[in-house]
Design a protein around this motif. Sequence first.
Motif, PDB file in Angstrom:
ATOM      1  N   PHE A 254       0.801  -1.035  -0.023  1.00  0.00           N
ATOM      2  CA  PHE A 254       0.020   0.115   0.085  1.00  0.00           C
ATOM      3  C   PHE A 254       0.948   1.108   0.114  1.00  0.00           C
ATOM      4  CE2 PHE A 254      -1.953   3.371   2.418  1.00  0.00           C
ATOM      5  CZ  PHE A 254      -3.208   3.696   1.729  1.00  0.00           C
ATOM      6  N   GLY A 255       0.515   2.235  -0.993  1.00  0.00           N
ATOM      7  CA  GLY A 255       1.379   3.421  -0.831  1.00  0.00           C
ATOM      8  C   GLY A 255       0.783   4.350  -1.909  1.00  0.00           C
ATOM      9  N   GLY A 256       1.363   5.745  -1.622  1.00  0.00           N
ATOM     10  CA  GLY A 256       0.829   6.577  -2.641  1.00  0.00           C
ATOM     11  C   GLY A 256       1.750   7.851  -2.565  1.00  0.00           C
ATOM     12  N   SER A 257       1.151   8.992  -3.268  1.00  0.00           N
ATOM     13  CA  SER A 257       2.035  10.181  -3.038  1.00  0.00           C
ATOM     14  C   SER A 257       1.346  11.417  -3.171  1.00  0.00           C
ATOM     15  CB  SER A 257       3.277  10.148  -3.917  1.00  0.00           C
ATOM     16  OG  SER A 257       2.829  10.259  -5.507  1.00  0.00           O
ATOM     17  N   ALA A 258       1.643  12.572  -3.065  1.00  0.00           N
ATOM     18  CA  ALA A 258       0.869  13.811  -3.218  1.00  0.00           C
ATOM     19  C   ALA A 258       1.740  14.847  -3.583  1.00  0.00           C
ATOM     20  CB  ALA A 258      -0.053  14.180  -2.180  1.00  0.00           C
ATOM     21  N   MET A 259       1.190  15.727  -4.548  1.00  0.00           N
ATOM     22  CA  MET A 259       2.122  16.833  -5.039  1.00  0.00           C
ATOM     23  C   MET A 259       1.213  18.264  -5.141  1.00  0.00           C
ATOM     24  SD  MET A 259       4.550  17.231  -8.450  1.00  0.00           S
ATOM     25  CE  MET A 259       5.141  15.422  -8.230  1.00  0.00           C
ATOM     26  N   LEU A 260       1.734  19.394  -4.581  1.00  0.00           N
ATOM     27  CA  LEU A 260       1.147  20.499  -4.702  1.00  0.00           C
ATOM     28  C   LEU A 260       1.857  21.561  -4.948  1.00  0.00           C
ATOM     29  CD1 LEU A 260      -1.768  22.047  -4.314  1.00  0.00           C
ATOM     30  CD2 LEU A 260      -1.028  22.449  -1.708  1.00  0.00           C
ATOM     31  N   GLY A 261       1.461  22.429  -6.059  1.00  0.00           N
ATOM     32  CA  GLY A 261       2.433  23.602  -6.417  1.00  0.00           C
ATOM     33  C   GLY A 261       1.820  24.799  -6.869  1.00  0.00           C
ATOM     34  N   GLY A 262       2.569  26.094  -6.630  1.00  0.00           N
ATOM     35  CA  GLY A 262       1.991  27.210  -7.043  1.00  0.00           C
ATOM     36  C   GLY A 262       2.749  27.917  -7.882  1.00  0.00           C
ATOM     37  N   SER A 263       2.393  29.025  -9.038  1.00  0.00           N
ATOM     38  CA  SER A 263       3.050  29.266  -9.900  1.00  0.00           C
ATOM     39  C   SER A 263       2.939  30.871 -10.012  1.00  0.00           C
ATOM     40  CB  SER A 263       3.363  28.626 -11.169  1.00  0.00           C
ATOM     41  OG  SER A 263       1.966  28.820 -11.702  1.00  0.00           O
ATOM     42  N   ALA A 264       3.930  31.893 -10.478  1.00  0.00           N
ATOM     43  CA  ALA A 264       3.712  33.150 -10.579  1.00  0.00           C
ATOM     44  C   ALA A 264       4.399  33.627 -12.027  1.00  0.00           C
ATOM     45  CB  ALA A 264       4.411  33.849  -9.508  1.00  0.00           C
ATOM     46  N   THR A 265       3.628  34.333 -12.866  1.00  0.00           N
ATOM     47  CA  THR A 265       4.104  34.228 -14.334  1.00  0.00           C
ATOM     48  C   THR A 265       4.575  35.785 -14.182  1.00  0.00           C
ATOM     49  OG1 THR A 265       3.180  32.397 -14.990  1.00  0.00           O
ATOM     50  CG2 THR A 265       3.678  34.129 -16.700  1.00  0.00           C
ATOM     51  N   THR A 266       5.565  36.374 -15.103  1.00  0.00           N
ATOM     52  CA  THR A 266       5.870  37.596 -15.081  1.00  0.00           C
ATOM     53  C   THR A 266       4.975  38.268 -16.124  1.00  0.00           C
ATOM     54  OG1 THR A 266       8.079  37.358 -14.713  1.00  0.00           O
ATOM     55  CG2 THR A 266       7.731  39.209 -16.075  1.00  0.00           C
ATOM     56  N   LEU A 761      14.058  31.504 -18.426  1.00  0.00           N
ATOM     57  CA  LEU A 761      14.805  32.306 -17.617  1.00  0.00           C
ATOM     58  C   LEU A 761      15.062  33.749 -17.959  1.00  0.00           C
ATOM     59  CD1 LEU A 761      17.491  29.458 -16.666  1.00  0.00           C
ATOM     60  CD2 LEU A 761      15.784  30.243 -15.255  1.00  0.00           C
ATOM     61  N   ALA A 762      15.461  33.973 -19.412  1.00  0.00           N
ATOM     62  CA  ALA A 762      15.644  35.033 -19.889  1.00  0.00           C
ATOM     63  C   ALA A 762      14.397  35.822 -20.547  1.00  0.00           C
ATOM     64  CB  ALA A 762      16.552  34.868 -21.224  1.00  0.00           C
ATOM     65  N   ASP A 763      13.323  35.322 -20.085  1.00  0.00           N
ATOM     66  CA  ASP A 763      12.043  35.885 -20.296  1.00  0.00           C
ATOM     67  C   ASP A 763      11.950  36.353 -21.851  1.00  0.00           C
ATOM     68  OD1 ASP A 763       9.468  36.867 -19.694  1.00  0.00           O
ATOM     69  OD2 ASP A 763      10.157  38.786 -19.169  1.00  0.00           O
ATOM     70  N   VAL A 764      12.418  35.518 -22.717  1.00  0.00           N
ATOM     71  CA  VAL A 764      12.295  35.818 -24.019  1.00  0.00           C
ATOM     72  C   VAL A 764      10.783  35.756 -24.567  1.00  0.00           C
ATOM     73  CG1 VAL A 764      13.022  34.793 -26.419  1.00  0.00           C
ATOM     74  CG2 VAL A 764      14.563  34.344 -24.205  1.00  0.00           C
ATOM     75  N   ARG A 765      10.513  36.752 -25.675  1.00  0.00           N
ATOM     76  CA  ARG A 765       8.960  36.608 -26.324  1.00  0.00           C
ATOM     77  C   ARG A 765       9.244  35.457 -27.446  1.00  0.00           C
ATOM     78  NH1 ARG A 765       7.838  39.075 -22.190  1.00  0.00           N
ATOM     79  NH2 ARG A 765       7.259  41.174 -22.048  1.00  0.00           N
ATOM     80  N   GLY A 766      10.016  35.582 -28.214  1.00  0.00           N
ATOM     81  CA  GLY A 766      10.196  34.646 -29.267  1.00  0.00           C
ATOM     82  C   GLY A 766       8.842  34.612 -30.063  1.00  0.00           C
ATOM     83  N   ASN A 767       8.917  33.530 -31.079  1.00  0.00           N
ATOM     84  CA  ASN A 767       7.663  33.399 -32.056  1.00  0.00           C
ATOM     85  C   ASN A 767       7.544  31.793 -32.216  1.00  0.00           C
ATOM     86  OD1 ASN A 767       5.409  33.187 -33.594  1.00  0.00           O
ATOM     87  ND2 ASN A 767       6.507  34.120 -35.543  1.00  0.00           N
ATOM     88  N   PRO A 787       5.873  33.798 -20.207  1.00  0.00           N
ATOM     89  CA  PRO A 787       7.098  34.617 -19.957  1.00  0.00           C
ATOM     90  C   PRO A 787       7.345  33.804 -18.799  1.00  0.00           C
ATOM     91  CG  PRO A 787       5.109  36.003 -20.505  1.00  0.00           C
ATOM     92  CD  PRO A 787       4.669  34.527 -20.647  1.00  0.00           C
ATOM     93  N   ARG A 788       8.656  34.460 -18.153  1.00  0.00           N
ATOM     94  CA  ARG A 788       9.276  33.941 -17.050  1.00  0.00           C
ATOM     95  C   ARG A 788       8.268  33.509 -15.838  1.00  0.00           C
ATOM     96  NH1 ARG A 788      12.429  37.836 -15.428  1.00  0.00           N
ATOM     97  NH2 ARG A 788      13.964  37.501 -16.687  1.00  0.00           N
ATOM     98  N   THR A 789       8.476  32.041 -15.498  1.00  0.00           N
ATOM     99  CA  THR A 789       7.383  31.513 -14.636  1.00  0.00           C
ATOM    100  C   THR A 789       8.296  31.042 -13.358  1.00  0.00           C
ATOM    101  OG1 THR A 789       5.625  31.227 -16.178  1.00  0.00           O
ATOM    102  CG2 THR A 789       5.516  29.918 -14.126  1.00  0.00           C
ATOM    103  N   LEU A 790       7.851  31.200 -12.209  1.00  0.00           N
ATOM    104  CA  LEU A 790       8.459  30.598 -11.062  1.00  0.00           C
ATOM    105  C   LEU A 790       7.646  29.906 -10.358  1.00  0.00           C
ATOM    106  CD1 LEU A 790      10.604  30.360  -8.562  1.00  0.00           C
ATOM    107  CD2 LEU A 790       9.347  32.352  -7.690  1.00  0.00           C
TER     108      LEU A 790
END
Length: 798
Positions: A254-266, A761-767, A787-790
Amino acid sequence: MRFIGGGIGYLVAVAAAIPATAADRVSFDLPAGTVGAQVMALGRMARANIVVPDVGLWRRPVPRLRGVLSVEQALAAIARGSGARVEALGPGSWRLTPRLRPSVPKSKPYARPPADVRGGDVVVTASKRDTTCDHFAGQVVQVAGADLELGGAGGTSKLADRMTAIASTYLGAGRNKLFIRGIADSSFTGPTQATVGQYFGDLRLSYNAPDPDLRLADLAAVEVLEGPQGTLYGAGSLGGLIRLVPNAPDPTRFGGSAMLGGSATTSGAPGADAQAVLNLPVIADRLAIRLVADSASEGGYIDKPLLGRTDVNRTRIAGGRAAMKADLGGGWSVEAVGIGQRIRGADSQYADRDGPPLTRSAPVTEGFAADFGQAQLILSGRVGQVRFRSSSGITAHDLMERYDATPPGGPVQLFAQANATRMQANETRAWHSASDGSGWLAGFSYVHNRTRLTRLFGEPGELRPRTGVVNTVEEATLYGEASLRLLPGLLTTGGLRVTRSVLDGAGEDLPLALSVQALARLQEVTARRAQTILLPSASALIDLTPGAQLFLRYQQGFRPGGLTIEGPLVRRFRNDRVATIEAGLRTGRPGRDRFDGSLTLAHTSWRDIQADFIDATGLPSTANIGDGQLWTIEALAGFRLADGLRVEGAVSYNDSRIDEPSSAQAFALMDGQAADRATILARLSQIPNIARFTGRVGAAYRRVLAGGRDLRLDGWLRYVGSSRLGVGPILGERQGSYLDSGVTARLGLGRYGVTAGITNLADVRGNRFALGTPFTTGRDQVTPLRPRTLRIGLDAAF
């Protein structure tokens, strides 16, 4: 579970099911003894592949091992107690080698490990014969599920970040079309089948539909096979194959796992994600259930000033799966799997090429919705040395998209398109594999797929039906493959697939003003038709040295034809076909050797290419645009610079041309614009959506710390060169030529972990993709990188 080895002093712990991942945690309480005794117990409990290539290390004493630990943590504890070091060999595979050489008390018992098979082999399950990598003639990349989950379980974009051979259209989650090794066709979701086969286990995920973009959660591994795979996988694998290998239900714990995350975008909105896994034994060693649930809300970053809204393109994803596996005894088992996922995109993620950054001047909301569901039933077992597996499933895949169709200076217009796919499939095979790579495979498959494409056009709130189309494909197939070791250093393989394909279809919502002659022609076009396809393959694998191999491979692939919409009518397009010959050189193995690398050269001939264009009404359509040639060079190299530190790099070069374009179609693609033949053919000369050059570098560092803690770092840079959106002058705009990047760190604290990651990391716009709506095409549109996201995340296991 059995323990086998190759050469004196080797031990391999081979799991009876899918190997464990590094993130899985097990409750251990192993008494003090020898390395061999604890490794055998660890391999049995954690279903891991562990190699001990030194007889002296095998019999060294180790103290008691106790606690809830991952495989890596348990191995690190064994290594500390015995003066050894741990090396990762691949997904679910590790090796212990001596670091120190202390004397061994003579009173300690010596148990010599068995010696009949080599250790540390990585199995290519997508070969359908569980062939080891050393016996597989072709370019294959296997990524561990734990690596893909680092920093949160994402979609197939995580595969593109890790490989130079994979490209995407970047329309949004659940809308993208994927391409491998330069075989690309369409920018739109239309009636053509995908060029990449996507599978969950043995069954394809979809047919005439885009990438369902399932979350890569709780997987043992993902395998990517490059080049056509027609003999084993049939239609829709022109460029290659992506196979998701799930973790199977485990009836022993018997076993398992859980994961929770939050992010912020420039310059964007915040996001969040969550994941949970539960493995529940119902009958000890006989029956188990495994449940996976995941959810994500990806914050938007595109503004629409005309609507007075910001960060409009938030995407919400919710899904999961349930699997039940029962051991029937005698080596037979049955497994039932259910998969479901729901995606809702509030708006599009493209921007104006010449407007303010991350801004789109559309006067309408361009949302989308994607729903995916699949049920599978798998029976597997063996009779003597012959193994058997039969997989059956049903699939429902729906996609709805909205596009801004407002003409310059005209009234607000909206175009909506819905693609509904229903599929039933079965794949049954028997096979035998010998330890020297020889063996055989015989199988049968059946696929029935029905896709309905409907369209609406008009002012918002007053949409009216436009011409639609229904495509039905029924395929019955026999296929086989055999390998023979002609010489000690030469393994040859040949195969053949015979497919009987029946195509049917009809137009829907046809204009009432069609003439009798037009209706008669339409009936002729939509008539039922059948074809028989033969797909041969051949390969040779040559052992140059104990650590280096040369492979030669010939393979074909095809896609059936169908019906498409052009203006108010329905028109037929033919099947297309590729033939690839490739040569590759590889040496070393990632995680085992200090250096590993491969170099592959491939030439592909593509006949009757199916591709998209913009018809006279401004809507996307499909046609056979001619024949093409494609040269591909790919090089990969990895270096283990120190214990736990590995750096790797990869480059892909694609040189493509359409050398026999259809003249009539070429002029049709001009949409009535005046131009000379040379200009027309020049804009048709390059296969779309494929960059000539793509490069990637990455580094991974792992270290076991004191107190049961561990540290992991993973970073990468990926450059994507320029490409064209599509064929013809309207779709011939440039895209690409950008640099993407990311870094993730995880600190393990026993059964808990803390993760921090940054992308772009460099917050590149690109296409990334020069299309958001076909009504203004690539002259006015770009799809910027997120955009750059943490992201900060927490995970726990029990």
